[in-house]
Design a protein around this motif. Structure first.
Motif, PDB file in Angstrom:
ATOM      1  N   ARG A 188      34.377  40.373  32.766  1.00  0.00           N
ATOM      2  CA  ARG A 188      34.943  39.675  33.671  1.00  0.00           C
ATOM      3  C   ARG A 188      33.816  38.716  34.432  1.00  0.00           C
ATOM      4  O   ARG A 188      34.243  37.631  34.785  1.00  0.00           O
ATOM      5  CB  ARG A 188      35.384  40.572  35.010  1.00  0.00           C
ATOM      6  CG  ARG A 188      36.687  41.264  34.508  1.00  0.00           C
ATOM      7  CD  ARG A 188      37.094  42.195  35.736  1.00  0.00           C
ATOM      8  NE  ARG A 188      37.532  41.236  36.747  1.00  0.00           N
ATOM      9  CZ  ARG A 188      37.225  41.640  38.112  1.00  0.00           C
ATOM     10  NH1 ARG A 188      36.454  42.709  38.247  1.00  0.00           N
ATOM     11  NH2 ARG A 188      37.623  40.839  39.023  1.00  0.00           N
ATOM     12  N   CYS A 189      32.748  39.045  34.449  1.00  0.00           N
ATOM     13  CA  CYS A 189      31.627  38.170  34.672  1.00  0.00           C
ATOM     14  C   CYS A 189      31.391  37.061  33.747  1.00  0.00           C
ATOM     15  O   CYS A 189      31.173  35.747  34.172  1.00  0.00           O
ATOM     16  CB  CYS A 189      30.213  39.073  34.743  1.00  0.00           C
ATOM     17  SG  CYS A 189      29.991  40.378  35.862  1.00  0.00           S
ATOM     18  N   MET A 190      31.531  37.352  32.495  1.00  0.00           N
ATOM     19  CA  MET A 190      31.487  36.252  31.393  1.00  0.00           C
ATOM     20  C   MET A 190      32.689  35.302  31.618  1.00  0.00           C
ATOM     21  O   MET A 190      32.371  33.892  31.672  1.00  0.00           O
ATOM     22  CB  MET A 190      31.710  36.814  30.014  1.00  0.00           C
ATOM     23  CG  MET A 190      30.621  37.784  29.562  1.00  0.00           C
ATOM     24  SD  MET A 190      30.721  38.715  28.245  1.00  0.00           S
ATOM     25  CE  MET A 190      30.935  37.494  26.765  1.00  0.00           C
ATOM     26  N   VAL A 191      33.706  35.756  31.980  1.00  0.00           N
ATOM     27  CA  VAL A 191      34.873  34.856  32.484  1.00  0.00           C
ATOM     28  C   VAL A 191      34.491  33.676  33.635  1.00  0.00           C
ATOM     29  O   VAL A 191      34.990  32.887  33.512  1.00  0.00           O
ATOM     30  CB  VAL A 191      36.252  35.506  32.573  1.00  0.00           C
ATOM     31  CG1 VAL A 191      37.270  34.666  33.221  1.00  0.00           C
ATOM     32  CG2 VAL A 191      36.714  36.436  31.321  1.00  0.00           C
ATOM     33  N   ALA A 192      33.741  34.638  34.474  1.00  0.00           N
ATOM     34  CA  ALA A 192      33.343  33.761  35.556  1.00  0.00           C
ATOM     35  C   ALA A 192      32.328  32.645  35.508  1.00  0.00           C
ATOM     36  O   ALA A 192      31.923  31.978  36.400  1.00  0.00           O
ATOM     37  CB  ALA A 192      33.043  34.911  36.878  1.00  0.00           C
ATOM     38  N   LEU A 232      39.865  34.786  24.708  1.00  0.00           N
ATOM     39  CA  LEU A 232      40.436  35.767  24.429  1.00  0.00           C
ATOM     40  C   LEU A 232      40.849  36.754  25.690  1.00  0.00           C
ATOM     41  O   LEU A 232      41.991  37.337  25.857  1.00  0.00           O
ATOM     42  CB  LEU A 232      39.836  36.836  23.293  1.00  0.00           C
ATOM     43  CG  LEU A 232      40.685  38.069  22.771  1.00  0.00           C
ATOM     44  CD1 LEU A 232      40.190  38.469  21.397  1.00  0.00           C
ATOM     45  CD2 LEU A 232      40.240  39.088  23.589  1.00  0.00           C
ATOM     46  N   ALA A 233      39.860  36.733  26.402  1.00  0.00           N
ATOM     47  CA  ALA A 233      40.002  37.317  27.732  1.00  0.00           C
ATOM     48  C   ALA A 233      41.304  36.850  28.764  1.00  0.00           C
ATOM     49  O   ALA A 233      42.078  37.473  29.142  1.00  0.00           O
ATOM     50  CB  ALA A 233      38.874  37.408  28.482  1.00  0.00           C
ATOM     51  N   ARG A 234      41.243  35.516  28.606  1.00  0.00           N
ATOM     52  CA  ARG A 234      42.135  34.953  29.516  1.00  0.00           C
ATOM     53  C   ARG A 234      43.483  34.928  28.649  1.00  0.00           C
ATOM     54  O   ARG A 234      44.454  35.288  29.595  1.00  0.00           O
ATOM     55  CB  ARG A 234      41.722  33.056  29.575  1.00  0.00           C
ATOM     56  CG  ARG A 234      40.611  32.899  30.460  1.00  0.00           C
ATOM     57  CD  ARG A 234      40.421  31.514  30.740  1.00  0.00           C
ATOM     58  NE  ARG A 234      39.345  31.316  31.655  1.00  0.00           N
ATOM     59  CZ  ARG A 234      39.304  31.366  32.949  1.00  0.00           C
ATOM     60  NH1 ARG A 234      40.784  31.890  33.460  1.00  0.00           N
ATOM     61  NH2 ARG A 234      38.257  31.036  33.867  1.00  0.00           N
ATOM     62  N   ARG A 235      43.701  35.235  27.364  1.00  0.00           N
ATOM     63  CA  ARG A 235      44.866  35.551  26.953  1.00  0.00           C
ATOM     64  C   ARG A 235      45.429  36.878  27.281  1.00  0.00           C
ATOM     65  O   ARG A 235      46.605  36.746  27.330  1.00  0.00           O
ATOM     66  CB  ARG A 235      44.832  35.429  25.513  1.00  0.00           C
ATOM     67  CG  ARG A 235      44.863  33.847  24.641  1.00  0.00           C
ATOM     68  CD  ARG A 235      45.213  33.873  23.278  1.00  0.00           C
ATOM     69  NE  ARG A 235      44.411  34.681  22.393  1.00  0.00           N
ATOM     70  CZ  ARG A 235      43.418  34.268  21.892  1.00  0.00           C
ATOM     71  NH1 ARG A 235      42.901  33.032  21.945  1.00  0.00           N
ATOM     72  NH2 ARG A 235      42.713  35.164  21.082  1.00  0.00           N
ATOM     73  N   ALA A 236      44.496  37.623  27.274  1.00  0.00           N
ATOM     74  CA  ALA A 236      44.892  38.855  27.846  1.00  0.00           C
ATOM     75  C   ALA A 236      45.048  39.181  29.128  1.00  0.00           C
ATOM     76  O   ALA A 236      45.552  40.387  29.687  1.00  0.00           O
ATOM     77  CB  ALA A 236      43.653  39.931  27.406  1.00  0.00           C
ATOM     78  N   GLY A 237      45.050  37.948  29.875  1.00  0.00           N
ATOM     79  CA  GLY A 237      45.285  38.112  31.555  1.00  0.00           C
ATOM     80  C   GLY A 237      44.009  38.634  32.181  1.00  0.00           C
ATOM     81  O   GLY A 237      44.111  39.074  33.376  1.00  0.00           O
ATOM     82  N   VAL A 238      42.932  38.601  31.741  1.00  0.00           N
ATOM     83  CA  VAL A 238      41.664  39.220  32.467  1.00  0.00           C
ATOM     84  C   VAL A 238      40.992  38.027  33.080  1.00  0.00           C
ATOM     85  O   VAL A 238      40.689  36.915  32.767  1.00  0.00           O
ATOM     86  CB  VAL A 238      40.508  39.666  31.263  1.00  0.00           C
ATOM     87  CG1 VAL A 238      39.167  39.934  32.069  1.00  0.00           C
ATOM     88  CG2 VAL A 238      40.885  40.648  30.416  1.00  0.00           C
ATOM     89  N   GLY A 239      41.056  38.098  34.493  1.00  0.00           N
ATOM     90  CA  GLY A 239      40.497  37.112  35.494  1.00  0.00           C
ATOM     91  C   GLY A 239      39.075  37.335  35.584  1.00  0.00           C
ATOM     92  O   GLY A 239      38.493  38.228  35.225  1.00  0.00           O
ATOM     93  N   PRO A 240      38.416  36.269  36.308  1.00  0.00           N
ATOM     94  CA  PRO A 240      36.992  36.300  36.636  1.00  0.00           C
ATOM     95  C   PRO A 240      36.461  37.358  37.470  1.00  0.00           C
ATOM     96  O   PRO A 240      37.522  37.683  38.658  1.00  0.00           O
ATOM     97  CB  PRO A 240      36.720  34.929  37.120  1.00  0.00           C
ATOM     98  CG  PRO A 240      37.889  34.391  37.724  1.00  0.00           C
ATOM     99  CD  PRO A 240      39.066  34.933  36.718  1.00  0.00           C
ATOM    100  N   VAL A 241      35.361  37.844  37.508  1.00  0.00           N
ATOM    101  CA  VAL A 241      35.154  38.528  38.427  1.00  0.00           C
ATOM    102  C   VAL A 241      34.863  38.114  40.124  1.00  0.00           C
ATOM    103  O   VAL A 241      34.840  36.824  40.088  1.00  0.00           O
ATOM    104  CB  VAL A 241      33.643  39.503  38.153  1.00  0.00           C
ATOM    105  CG1 VAL A 241      32.552  38.353  38.367  1.00  0.00           C
ATOM    106  CG2 VAL A 241      33.116  40.483  39.137  1.00  0.00           C
ATOM    107  N   ASP A 242      35.297  38.767  41.051  1.00  0.00           N
ATOM    108  CA  ASP A 242      35.190  37.985  42.676  1.00  0.00           C
ATOM    109  C   ASP A 242      33.907  37.772  42.991  1.00  0.00           C
ATOM    110  O   ASP A 242      32.945  38.554  43.075  1.00  0.00           O
ATOM    111  CB  ASP A 242      35.752  38.768  43.556  1.00  0.00           C
ATOM    112  CG  ASP A 242      35.905  38.106  44.985  1.00  0.00           C
ATOM    113  OD1 ASP A 242      35.518  36.958  44.841  1.00  0.00           O
ATOM    114  OD2 ASP A 242      36.263  38.695  45.785  1.00  0.00           O
TER     115      ASP A 242
END
Length: 255
Positions: A188-192, A232-242
Protein backbone atom coordinates in the motif's frame (compact mmCIF):
# COMPACT_ATOMS: atom_id res chain seq x y z
CA UNK A 1 -41.71 19.74 -20.33
CA UNK A 2 -38.78 18.09 -18.55
CA UNK A 3 -35.59 19.36 -20.11
CA UNK A 4 -32.40 17.31 -20.46
CA UNK A 5 -29.17 19.16 -19.63
CA UNK A 6 -26.30 17.91 -21.80
CA UNK A 7 -22.61 18.85 -21.71
CA UNK A 8 -20.51 18.07 -24.80
CA UNK A 9 -16.81 17.58 -23.96
CA UNK A 10 -14.49 17.55 -26.97
CA UNK A 11 -11.21 19.35 -27.68
CA UNK A 12 -12.08 19.62 -31.39
CA UNK A 13 -13.97 22.91 -31.25
CA UNK A 14 -15.78 22.69 -34.58
CA UNK A 15 -17.16 19.25 -33.77
CA UNK A 16 -18.18 20.25 -30.24
CA UNK A 17 -19.94 23.43 -31.39
CA UNK A 18 -21.65 21.69 -34.31
CA UNK A 19 -22.95 18.87 -32.11
CA UNK A 20 -24.07 21.32 -29.43
CA UNK A 21 -25.96 23.37 -32.04
CA UNK A 22 -27.68 20.26 -33.42
CA UNK A 23 -28.76 19.11 -29.96
CA UNK A 24 -29.92 22.61 -29.00
CA UNK A 25 -32.49 22.44 -31.79
CA UNK A 26 -34.34 19.77 -29.80
CA UNK A 27 -37.17 21.32 -27.73
CA UNK A 28 -36.35 19.29 -24.60
CA UNK A 29 -32.54 19.64 -24.62
CA UNK A 30 -30.36 22.33 -23.03
CA UNK A 31 -26.73 21.94 -24.13
CA UNK A 32 -23.34 23.43 -23.35
CA UNK A 33 -19.82 22.58 -24.54
CA UNK A 34 -16.43 22.26 -22.85
CA UNK A 35 -13.08 21.97 -24.63
CA UNK A 36 -11.14 19.97 -22.03
CA UNK A 37 -11.50 17.64 -19.07
CA UNK A 38 -10.76 20.29 -16.43
CA UNK A 39 -13.18 22.70 -18.11
CA UNK A 40 -15.86 20.01 -18.00
CA UNK A 41 -15.22 19.35 -14.30
CA UNK A 42 -15.50 23.07 -13.58
CA UNK A 43 -18.79 23.24 -15.51
CA UNK A 44 -20.14 20.31 -13.50
CA UNK A 45 -19.08 21.83 -10.20
CA UNK A 46 -20.52 25.25 -11.07
CA UNK A 47 -23.81 23.75 -12.26
CA UNK A 48 -24.14 21.66 -9.08
CA UNK A 49 -23.49 24.73 -6.93
CA UNK A 50 -26.19 26.64 -8.79
CA UNK A 51 -28.68 23.77 -8.43
CA UNK A 52 -28.89 22.96 -12.14
CA UNK A 53 -26.89 19.77 -12.53
CA UNK A 54 -26.19 18.26 -15.92
CA UNK A 55 -27.96 15.03 -16.77
CA UNK A 56 -25.67 13.64 -19.48
CA UNK A 57 -22.07 14.18 -20.55
CA UNK A 58 -21.03 13.34 -24.10
CA UNK A 59 -17.29 12.71 -23.85
CA UNK A 60 -14.79 12.40 -26.69
CA UNK A 61 -13.03 9.03 -26.43
CA UNK A 62 -9.83 10.67 -27.72
CA UNK A 63 -10.02 13.69 -25.44
CA UNK A 64 -6.54 15.07 -24.83
CA UNK A 65 -4.77 12.49 -27.00
CA UNK A 66 -3.67 14.97 -29.69
CA UNK A 67 -1.56 17.21 -27.46
CA UNK A 68 1.26 19.47 -28.67
CA UNK A 69 4.79 18.36 -27.95
CA UNK A 70 3.86 14.69 -27.75
CA UNK A 71 2.51 15.04 -24.21
CA UNK A 72 0.25 12.33 -22.84
CA UNK A 73 -3.03 13.15 -21.17
CA UNK A 74 -3.25 12.12 -17.53
CA UNK A 75 -6.02 12.17 -14.92
CA UNK A 76 -6.38 15.57 -13.25
CA UNK A 77 -8.63 17.29 -10.75
CA UNK A 78 -10.75 20.31 -11.60
CA UNK A 79 -8.65 23.39 -12.06
CA UNK A 80 -5.43 21.56 -12.91
CA UNK A 81 -3.05 24.06 -14.46
CA UNK A 82 -1.97 21.77 -17.31
CA UNK A 83 -5.51 21.34 -18.59
CA UNK A 84 -4.92 17.68 -19.47
CA UNK A 85 -7.26 14.75 -18.96
CA UNK A 86 -8.12 11.76 -21.11
CA UNK A 87 -11.70 10.79 -21.87
CA UNK A 88 -11.90 7.61 -19.82
CA UNK A 89 -10.29 9.27 -16.80
CA UNK A 90 -12.89 12.01 -17.09
CA UNK A 91 -15.65 9.38 -17.04
CA UNK A 92 -14.19 7.92 -13.84
CA UNK A 93 -13.81 11.36 -12.30
CA UNK A 94 -17.42 12.26 -13.03
CA UNK A 95 -18.66 9.01 -11.54
CA UNK A 96 -16.68 9.76 -8.40
CA UNK A 97 -17.70 13.42 -8.12
CA UNK A 98 -21.31 13.31 -9.36
CA UNK A 99 -22.62 9.76 -9.55
CA UNK A 100 -26.02 10.91 -10.83
CA UNK A 101 -24.60 12.24 -14.10
CA UNK A 102 -24.69 9.76 -17.00
CA UNK A 103 -21.77 9.68 -19.42
CA UNK A 104 -21.73 8.57 -23.04
CA UNK A 105 -18.43 8.18 -24.89
CA UNK A 106 -18.25 9.37 -28.51
CA UNK A 107 -15.67 7.50 -30.57
CA UNK A 108 -14.14 7.82 -34.02
CA UNK A 109 -13.94 4.02 -34.33
CA UNK A 110 -15.13 0.90 -32.56
CA UNK A 111 -12.57 -0.36 -30.04
CA UNK A 112 -13.71 -3.23 -27.74
CA UNK A 113 -10.82 -2.74 -25.33
CA UNK A 114 -11.38 0.98 -24.81
CA UNK A 115 -15.15 0.55 -24.77
CA UNK A 116 -14.76 -2.00 -21.96
CA UNK A 117 -12.49 0.41 -20.07
CA UNK A 118 -15.10 3.13 -20.47
CA UNK A 119 -17.84 0.90 -19.08
CA UNK A 120 -15.62 -0.10 -16.16
CA UNK A 121 -14.96 3.59 -15.51
CA UNK A 122 -18.70 4.23 -15.29
CA UNK A 123 -19.85 5.12 -18.81
CA UNK A 124 -23.41 4.23 -19.78
CA UNK A 125 -22.80 4.14 -23.50
CA UNK A 126 -20.32 4.08 -26.39
CA UNK A 127 -21.48 5.69 -29.63
CA UNK A 128 -19.83 6.31 -32.99
CA UNK A 129 -19.24 9.98 -33.79
CA UNK A 130 -20.72 9.47 -37.25
CA UNK A 131 -24.03 8.11 -35.96
CA UNK A 132 -27.25 9.94 -36.76
CA UNK A 133 -28.61 12.64 -34.48
CA UNK A 134 -31.73 10.54 -33.89
CA UNK A 135 -29.57 7.61 -32.76
CA UNK A 136 -27.61 9.84 -30.38
CA UNK A 137 -30.83 11.26 -28.91
CA UNK A 138 -32.12 7.71 -28.40
CA UNK A 139 -28.95 6.90 -26.45
CA UNK A 140 -29.16 10.10 -24.39
CA UNK A 141 -32.75 9.38 -23.40
CA UNK A 142 -31.98 5.70 -22.87
CA UNK A 143 -29.11 6.20 -20.42
CA UNK A 144 -31.39 8.44 -18.35
CA UNK A 145 -33.56 5.32 -17.95
CA UNK A 146 -30.46 3.47 -16.69
CA UNK A 147 -29.97 1.66 -19.99
CA UNK A 148 -26.49 0.77 -21.29
CA UNK A 149 -25.93 1.38 -25.00
CA UNK A 150 -23.26 -0.27 -27.16
CA UNK A 151 -23.07 -0.83 -30.93
CA UNK A 152 -24.12 -4.40 -31.74
CA UNK A 153 -20.77 -5.02 -33.46
CA UNK A 154 -18.95 -4.34 -30.18
CA UNK A 155 -20.95 -6.57 -27.84
CA UNK A 156 -18.95 -9.77 -28.28
CA UNK A 157 -15.60 -8.02 -28.06
CA UNK A 158 -16.59 -5.99 -25.00
CA UNK A 159 -17.90 -9.08 -23.20
CA UNK A 160 -14.58 -10.84 -23.87
CA UNK A 161 -12.66 -7.85 -22.54
CA UNK A 162 -14.79 -7.63 -19.38
CA UNK A 163 -14.46 -11.38 -18.79
CA UNK A 164 -10.68 -11.17 -19.17
CA UNK A 165 -10.56 -8.18 -16.83
CA UNK A 166 -12.51 -10.08 -14.16
CA UNK A 167 -10.15 -13.04 -14.54
CA UNK A 168 -7.09 -10.79 -14.17
CA UNK A 169 -8.63 -9.11 -11.13
CA UNK A 170 -9.38 -12.47 -9.50
CA UNK A 171 -5.82 -13.66 -10.09
CA UNK A 172 -4.42 -10.37 -8.81
CA UNK A 173 -6.58 -10.61 -5.67
CA UNK A 174 -5.33 -14.17 -5.07
CA UNK A 175 -1.71 -13.06 -5.32
CA UNK A 176 -2.25 -10.12 -2.95
CA UNK A 177 -3.88 -12.46 -0.44
CA UNK A 178 -0.66 -14.49 -0.39
CA UNK A 179 1.16 -11.53 1.23
CA UNK A 180 1.62 -11.21 4.98
CA UNK A 181 -0.16 -8.28 6.69
CA UNK A 182 3.15 -6.36 6.85
CA UNK A 183 3.86 -7.04 3.16
CA UNK A 184 0.39 -5.77 2.25
CA UNK A 185 1.08 -2.59 4.23
CA UNK A 186 4.36 -2.17 2.36
CA UNK A 187 2.51 -2.72 -0.92
CA UNK A 188 0.00 0.00 0.00
CA UNK A 189 2.94 2.32 0.65
CA UNK A 190 4.30 1.45 -2.79
CA UNK A 191 0.91 2.23 -4.34
CA UNK A 192 1.08 5.63 -2.60
CA UNK A 193 4.40 6.25 -4.36
CA UNK A 194 6.61 6.07 -1.26
CA UNK A 195 10.26 5.10 -1.68
CA UNK A 196 12.19 2.71 0.54
CA UNK A 197 13.37 5.38 2.97
CA UNK A 198 9.89 6.89 3.34
CA UNK A 199 8.35 3.45 3.92
CA UNK A 200 10.99 2.73 6.57
CA UNK A 201 10.24 5.98 8.38
CA UNK A 202 6.49 5.47 8.20
CA UNK A 203 6.51 1.87 9.47
CA UNK A 204 9.42 2.36 11.94
CA UNK A 205 11.54 -0.24 10.17
CA UNK A 206 15.11 -0.22 8.93
CA UNK A 207 15.68 0.42 5.20
CA UNK A 208 17.22 -3.05 4.99
CA UNK A 209 14.05 -4.65 6.40
CA UNK A 210 11.89 -2.63 4.01
CA UNK A 211 14.06 -3.74 1.10
CA UNK A 212 13.52 -7.36 2.14
CA UNK A 213 9.76 -6.83 2.38
CA UNK A 214 9.70 -5.19 -1.05
CA UNK A 215 11.66 -8.04 -2.58
CA UNK A 216 9.25 -10.52 -1.01
CA UNK A 217 6.28 -8.56 -2.37
CA UNK A 218 7.69 -8.60 -5.91
CA UNK A 219 8.49 -12.31 -5.64
CA UNK A 220 5.07 -13.34 -4.35
CA UNK A 221 3.29 -11.19 -6.93
CA UNK A 222 5.46 -12.62 -9.71
CA UNK A 223 6.59 -9.22 -11.01
CA UNK A 224 10.00 -7.62 -11.51
CA UNK A 225 9.42 -3.94 -10.79
CA UNK A 226 7.63 -1.62 -8.41
CA UNK A 227 5.53 -0.24 -11.29
CA UNK A 228 4.30 -3.73 -12.16
CA UNK A 229 3.52 -4.44 -8.50
CA UNK A 230 1.53 -1.22 -8.24
CA UNK A 231 -0.42 -2.01 -11.42
CA UNK A 232 -1.29 -5.48 -10.11
CA UNK A 233 -2.26 -4.04 -6.73
CA UNK A 234 -4.62 -1.56 -8.34
CA UNK A 235 -6.22 -4.36 -10.38
CA UNK A 236 -6.82 -6.18 -7.11
CA UNK A 237 -8.43 -3.12 -5.60
CA UNK A 238 -5.55 -2.27 -3.25
CA UNK A 239 -5.54 1.45 -2.51
CA UNK A 240 -2.69 3.64 -1.28
CA UNK A 241 -1.88 3.96 2.38
CA UNK A 242 -3.44 7.02 4.03
CA UNK A 243 -0.67 9.61 4.14
CA UNK A 244 -2.68 12.06 6.22
CA UNK A 245 -3.17 9.89 9.30
CA UNK A 246 -0.79 8.95 12.09
CA UNK A 247 1.06 5.66 11.94
CA UNK A 248 0.08 3.34 14.76
CA UNK A 249 2.06 0.23 13.80
CA UNK A 250 5.47 0.04 15.41
CA UNK A 251 8.42 -2.27 15.31
CA UNK A 252 7.76 -5.74 13.98
CA UNK A 253 4.17 -6.20 15.16
CA UNK A 254 2.91 -7.19 11.74
CA UNK A 255 6.06 -8.76 10.38
Amino acid sequence: MVRIRVLVVDDHRIFAESLAAALAAEPDVDVSAAGSGPAALRCLERAATEGRRYDVLLVDADLGRALPGGRTAVPVQAGDADGLVDGISLVAGVRSAQAGVRTVVLAEKDDPHRAALALQAGASGWVAKDCSLSRLLTVIRGVLRDETHLPAALLTGVLKELTAARKHRSESERLVQSLTPREREVLRCMVAGLGRKAVAERLFLSPHTVRTHMQNVLGKLGVHSTLAAVALARRAGVGPVDLTGDVVERGGQLA
